[in-house]
Design a protein around this motif. Structure first.
Motif, PDB file in Angstrom:
ATOM      1  N   LEU A  50      -7.846   7.873  -7.822  1.00  0.00           N
ATOM      2  CA  LEU A  50      -7.550   6.458  -7.979  1.00  0.00           C
ATOM      3  C   LEU A  50      -8.197   5.683  -6.851  1.00  0.00           C
ATOM      4  O   LEU A  50      -7.900   5.915  -5.687  1.00  0.00           O
ATOM      5  CB  LEU A  50      -6.034   6.227  -8.005  1.00  0.00           C
ATOM      6  CG  LEU A  50      -5.326   6.851  -9.202  1.00  0.00           C
ATOM      7  CD1 LEU A  50      -3.822   6.772  -9.025  1.00  0.00           C
ATOM      8  CD2 LEU A  50      -5.746   6.178 -10.486  1.00  0.00           C
ATOM      9  N   ALA A  51      -9.082   4.778  -7.206  1.00  0.00           N
ATOM     10  CA  ALA A  51      -9.780   3.944  -6.226  1.00  0.00           C
ATOM     11  C   ALA A  51      -8.969   2.664  -6.017  1.00  0.00           C
ATOM     12  O   ALA A  51      -8.246   2.223  -6.891  1.00  0.00           O
ATOM     13  CB  ALA A  51     -11.171   3.608  -6.727  1.00  0.00           C
ATOM     14  N   ASN A  52      -9.134   2.098  -4.858  1.00  0.00           N
ATOM     15  CA  ASN A  52      -8.428   0.825  -4.571  1.00  0.00           C
ATOM     16  C   ASN A  52      -9.188  -0.345  -5.088  1.00  0.00           C
ATOM     17  O   ASN A  52     -10.289  -0.403  -5.358  1.00  0.00           O
ATOM     18  CB  ASN A  52      -8.187   0.678  -3.075  1.00  0.00           C
ATOM     19  CG  ASN A  52      -7.187   1.711  -2.594  1.00  0.00           C
ATOM     20  OD1 ASN A  52      -6.306   2.113  -3.349  1.00  0.00           O
ATOM     21  ND2 ASN A  52      -7.322   2.124  -1.366  1.00  0.00           N
ATOM     22  N   SER A 102     -13.764   8.585 -10.106  1.00  0.00           N
ATOM     23  CA  SER A 102     -12.592   7.816  -9.697  1.00  0.00           C
ATOM     24  C   SER A 102     -12.479   6.612 -10.620  1.00  0.00           C
ATOM     25  O   SER A 102     -13.439   6.233 -11.294  1.00  0.00           O
ATOM     26  CB  SER A 102     -12.711   7.386  -8.233  1.00  0.00           C
ATOM     27  OG  SER A 102     -13.760   6.460  -8.075  1.00  0.00           O
ATOM     28  N   GLN A 121       0.879   6.744  -6.829  1.00  0.00           N
ATOM     29  CA  GLN A 121      -0.251   7.626  -7.094  1.00  0.00           C
ATOM     30  C   GLN A 121       0.106   9.089  -6.895  1.00  0.00           C
ATOM     31  O   GLN A 121      -0.529   9.954  -7.476  1.00  0.00           O
ATOM     32  CB  GLN A 121      -1.434   7.232  -6.220  1.00  0.00           C
ATOM     33  CG  GLN A 121      -1.999   5.876  -6.575  1.00  0.00           C
ATOM     34  CD  GLN A 121      -3.043   5.420  -5.584  1.00  0.00           C
ATOM     35  OE1 GLN A 121      -3.536   6.187  -4.786  1.00  0.00           O
ATOM     36  NE2 GLN A 121      -3.372   4.146  -5.620  1.00  0.00           N
ATOM     37  N   TYR A 171       2.425   0.931 -11.793  1.00  0.00           N
ATOM     38  CA  TYR A 171       1.127   0.838 -11.127  1.00  0.00           C
ATOM     39  C   TYR A 171       0.206  -0.144 -11.843  1.00  0.00           C
ATOM     40  O   TYR A 171      -0.487  -0.933 -11.201  1.00  0.00           O
ATOM     41  CB  TYR A 171       0.491   2.225 -11.057  1.00  0.00           C
ATOM     42  CG  TYR A 171      -0.852   2.275 -10.374  1.00  0.00           C
ATOM     43  CD1 TYR A 171      -0.953   2.147  -8.990  1.00  0.00           C
ATOM     44  CD2 TYR A 171      -2.016   2.472 -11.099  1.00  0.00           C
ATOM     45  CE1 TYR A 171      -2.181   2.200  -8.361  1.00  0.00           C
ATOM     46  CE2 TYR A 171      -3.256   2.531 -10.474  1.00  0.00           C
ATOM     47  CZ  TYR A 171      -3.324   2.389  -9.105  1.00  0.00           C
ATOM     48  OH  TYR A 171      -4.553   2.440  -8.485  1.00  0.00           O
ATOM     49  N   ASP A 214     -10.305   2.626 -10.841  1.00  0.00           N
ATOM     50  CA  ASP A 214      -9.451   1.678 -10.135  1.00  0.00           C
ATOM     51  C   ASP A 214      -8.376   1.115 -11.059  1.00  0.00           C
ATOM     52  O   ASP A 214      -8.430   1.288 -12.277  1.00  0.00           O
ATOM     53  CB  ASP A 214     -10.279   0.556  -9.494  1.00  0.00           C
ATOM     54  CG  ASP A 214     -11.035  -0.267 -10.520  1.00  0.00           C
ATOM     55  OD1 ASP A 214     -10.373  -0.896 -11.374  1.00  0.00           O
ATOM     56  OD2 ASP A 214     -12.268  -0.295 -10.462  1.00  0.00           O
ATOM     57  N   LYS A 215      -7.403   0.453 -10.451  1.00  0.00           N
ATOM     58  CA  LYS A 215      -6.250  -0.064 -11.188  1.00  0.00           C
ATOM     59  C   LYS A 215      -6.677  -1.041 -12.290  1.00  0.00           C
ATOM     60  O   LYS A 215      -6.177  -0.978 -13.414  1.00  0.00           O
ATOM     61  CB  LYS A 215      -5.297  -0.769 -10.228  1.00  0.00           C
ATOM     62  CG  LYS A 215      -4.039  -1.272 -10.893  1.00  0.00           C
ATOM     63  CD  LYS A 215      -3.220  -2.205 -10.023  1.00  0.00           C
ATOM     64  CE  LYS A 215      -2.752  -1.576  -8.768  1.00  0.00           C
ATOM     65  NZ  LYS A 215      -1.744  -2.392  -8.054  1.00  0.00           N
ATOM     66  N   ASN A 216      -7.594  -1.938 -11.994  1.00  0.00           N
ATOM     67  CA  ASN A 216      -8.027  -2.926 -12.975  1.00  0.00           C
ATOM     68  C   ASN A 216      -8.673  -2.249 -14.188  1.00  0.00           C
ATOM     69  O   ASN A 216      -8.426  -2.640 -15.326  1.00  0.00           O
ATOM     70  CB  ASN A 216      -8.982  -3.933 -12.331  1.00  0.00           C
ATOM     71  CG  ASN A 216      -9.308  -5.069 -13.266  1.00  0.00           C
ATOM     72  OD1 ASN A 216      -8.424  -5.667 -13.860  1.00  0.00           O
ATOM     73  ND2 ASN A 216     -10.588  -5.359 -13.405  1.00  0.00           N
ATOM     74  N   THR A 217      -9.505  -1.247 -13.942  1.00  0.00           N
ATOM     75  CA  THR A 217     -10.139  -0.536 -15.054  1.00  0.00           C
ATOM     76  C   THR A 217      -9.090   0.176 -15.897  1.00  0.00           C
ATOM     77  O   THR A 217      -9.160   0.160 -17.137  1.00  0.00           O
ATOM     78  CB  THR A 217     -11.199   0.455 -14.537  1.00  0.00           C
ATOM     79  OG1 THR A 217     -12.164  -0.274 -13.768  1.00  0.00           O
ATOM     80  CG2 THR A 217     -11.893   1.185 -15.666  1.00  0.00           C
ATOM     81  N   GLU A 276       1.897   1.769  -3.632  1.00  0.00           N
ATOM     82  CA  GLU A 276       0.822   2.324  -4.454  1.00  0.00           C
ATOM     83  C   GLU A 276       0.562   3.779  -4.123  1.00  0.00           C
ATOM     84  O   GLU A 276       0.324   4.588  -5.004  1.00  0.00           O
ATOM     85  CB  GLU A 276      -0.449   1.485  -4.314  1.00  0.00           C
ATOM     86  CG  GLU A 276      -0.319   0.151  -5.018  1.00  0.00           C
ATOM     87  CD  GLU A 276      -1.622  -0.582  -5.178  1.00  0.00           C
ATOM     88  OE1 GLU A 276      -2.673  -0.049  -4.782  1.00  0.00           O
ATOM     89  OE2 GLU A 276      -1.586  -1.681  -5.727  1.00  0.00           O
ATOM     90  N   SER A 282       0.829  -1.200   0.000  1.00  0.00           N
ATOM     91  CA  SER A 282       0.000   0.000   0.000  1.00  0.00           C
ATOM     92  C   SER A 282       0.862   1.249   0.000  1.00  0.00           C
ATOM     93  O   SER A 282       0.523   2.241  -0.628  1.00  0.00           O
ATOM     94  CB  SER A 282      -0.969   0.016   1.185  1.00  0.00           C
ATOM     95  OG  SER A 282      -0.280   0.176   2.397  1.00  0.00           O
TER      96      SER A 282
END
Length: 148
Positions: free
Chosen positions: A146-148, A44, A29, A82, A46-49, A25, A22
């Motif tokens: 940026l969302a987790n 916001s 960020q 990231y 997220d990383k996957n998106t 990250e 964390s």
């Protein structure tokens, strides 16, 4: 005689690993921001998106606007880390996809000013800027958290 690690020891090790990840990250960020055209229906992301957008697997926003990703090649190493790649691997990935007819690569810009101009003018555009360049964003763009 071997010593066994107790389940509490394992939990502690797991927590230390999570804290280290964390912190990485959070540092990443703080080095880049995601900027989007004002019409993008997100506040916001997220990383996957982000991975899916920059790899061409997610191509439309929820409002059916086509996603237009862009970036600056010479910057944003923290961004590549990231999303789990390198700039060189990203370039190889897109070279293969484009030549096989499986997509159009994200638009590469030479400067932050060019990227901001593109994001301001193109509906659905999303880009990656160094955190220091976020002051350049225009009236028709916004920064996505940026969302987790």
């Amino acid at each position: 005689m071997k010593k066994k690690i107790s389940k509490y020891g394992l939990v502690l090790i797991g927590l230390l690993i999570l804290i280290a990840l964390s912190n990485y990250e959070t540092k990443a960020q703080s080095e880049f921001v995601i900027v989007a055209n004002a019409d993008v229906p997100l506040e916001s992301i997220d990383k996957n998106t982000l991975k899916r957008v920059y790899n061409g697997f997610t191509t439309q926003w929820k409002n059916s606007t086509k996603i237009k990703p862009c970036y600056i090649q010479i910057k944003n190493e923290a961004f590549w880390k990231y999303i789990g790649t390198t700039n060189a691997n990203f370039q190889k990935f897109w070279t293969k996809r484009v030549f096989s007819g499986n997509g159009v690569s994200p638009v590469e810009h030479k400067s932050s000013a060019d990227l901001i101009k593109y994001v301001n003018e193109i509906p659905g555009a999303i880009g990656v800027l160094s955190a220091e360049d976020q002051k350049l964003i225009g009236p028709n763009s916004k920064i996505l958290s940026l969302a987790n």
